[in-house]
Scaffold this motif. Structure first.
Motif, PDB file in Angstrom:
ATOM      1  N   ILE A  51       0.830  -1.206   0.000  1.00  0.00           N
ATOM      2  CA  ILE A  51       0.000   0.000   0.000  1.00  0.00           C
ATOM      3  C   ILE A  51       0.869   1.263   0.000  1.00  0.00           C
ATOM      4  O   ILE A  51       0.454   2.316  -0.455  1.00  0.00           O
TER       5      ILE A  51
ATOM      6  N   THR B 228      -8.091  -5.970 -10.126  1.00  0.00           N
ATOM      7  CA  THR B 228      -7.274  -5.218 -11.072  1.00  0.00           C
ATOM      8  C   THR B 228      -5.822  -5.679 -11.003  1.00  0.00           C
ATOM      9  O   THR B 228      -5.161  -5.866 -12.039  1.00  0.00           O
ATOM     10  N   PHE B 229      -5.327  -5.863  -9.799  1.00  0.00           N
ATOM     11  CA  PHE B 229      -3.952  -6.320  -9.583  1.00  0.00           C
ATOM     12  C   PHE B 229      -3.720  -7.687 -10.232  1.00  0.00           C
ATOM     13  O   PHE B 229      -2.743  -7.892 -10.957  1.00  0.00           O
TER      14      PHE B 229
ATOM     15  N   ARG C 264       3.973  -2.703  -7.573  1.00  0.00           N
ATOM     16  CA  ARG C 264       2.580  -2.393  -7.908  1.00  0.00           C
ATOM     17  C   ARG C 264       1.852  -2.111  -6.605  1.00  0.00           C
ATOM     18  O   ARG C 264       1.872  -2.930  -5.682  1.00  0.00           O
ATOM     19  N   ARG C 265       1.217  -0.943  -6.524  1.00  0.00           N
ATOM     20  CA  ARG C 265       0.477  -0.588  -5.314  1.00  0.00           C
ATOM     21  C   ARG C 265      -0.740  -1.489  -5.182  1.00  0.00           C
ATOM     22  O   ARG C 265      -1.449  -1.768  -6.155  1.00  0.00           O
ATOM     23  N   LEU C 266      -0.986  -1.955  -3.942  1.00  0.00           N
ATOM     24  CA  LEU C 266      -2.142  -2.799  -3.671  1.00  0.00           C
ATOM     25  C   LEU C 266      -2.602  -2.603  -2.240  1.00  0.00           C
ATOM     26  O   LEU C 266      -1.814  -2.716  -1.304  1.00  0.00           O
ATOM     27  N   ASP C 267      -3.877  -2.299  -2.087  1.00  0.00           N
ATOM     28  CA  ASP C 267      -4.523  -2.271  -0.776  1.00  0.00           C
ATOM     29  C   ASP C 267      -5.252  -3.603  -0.651  1.00  0.00           C
ATOM     30  O   ASP C 267      -6.268  -3.828  -1.301  1.00  0.00           O
TER      31      ASP C 267
ATOM     32  N   GLU D 262      -9.374  -3.659  -6.045  1.00  0.00           N
ATOM     33  CA  GLU D 262      -7.935  -3.520  -6.306  1.00  0.00           C
ATOM     34  C   GLU D 262      -7.296  -4.885  -6.536  1.00  0.00           C
ATOM     35  O   GLU D 262      -6.428  -5.037  -7.392  1.00  0.00           O
ATOM     36  N   TRP D 263      -7.722  -5.897  -5.764  1.00  0.00           N
ATOM     37  CA  TRP D 263      -7.210  -7.258  -5.964  1.00  0.00           C
ATOM     38  C   TRP D 263      -7.505  -7.737  -7.379  1.00  0.00           C
ATOM     39  O   TRP D 263      -6.649  -8.341  -8.041  1.00  0.00           O
TER      40      TRP D 263
ATOM     41  N   ASP E  10      -9.094  -4.089  -0.328  1.00  0.00           N
ATOM     42  CA  ASP E  10      -9.974  -3.611  -1.389  1.00  0.00           C
ATOM     43  C   ASP E  10     -10.123  -4.697  -2.462  1.00  0.00           C
ATOM     44  O   ASP E  10      -9.190  -4.960  -3.235  1.00  0.00           O
TER      45      ASP E  10
END
Length: 100
Positions: free
Chosen positions: A33, A67-68, A55-58, A64-65, A61
């Motif tokens: 994050i 998309t990641f 790669r930013r990941l929260d 976001e997972w 969320d």
């Protein structure tokens, strides 16, 4: 070439795990994050001769997972290893990410 995803890789155990996989020859997707500490981990890996990308990941969320995961597969293929080191906790019935 193997691909390893490590969440919470911006510091601590996550960073050490990312570095270990890179030393073993894996391309490491450094997910965190915190953009600064994630970039720092990539720098450390690259200075040691490894391959890594941030790669930013929260992790709290779901969108976001999704998309990641799509990004990882499109850019690097299906990872051989995923280390879900990042944590989250609930306080006052709200989920929050535990940042690095």
């Amino acid at each position: 070439m193997s691909v390893t995803v490590v969440t919470g890789a911006g510091s601590g155990i996550g960073r050490a795990t990312a570095q270990r996989f890179a030393r073993k020859g894996s391309t490491v997707i450094v997910a965190d994050i915190n953009e600064q500490t994630g970039a720092d981990t990539v720098g450390l890996i690259e200075r040691e001769g490894g391959r890594a990308v941030f790669r930013r990941l929260d992790v709290a969320d779901v969108a976001e997972w999704e998309t990641f995961a799509d990004w990882v597969c499109a850019e690097h293929g299906v990872p051989q290893v995923v280390v879900n080191n990042a944590g989250m906790c609930a306080t006052n019935n709200e989920e929050v990410s535990v940042g690095s």
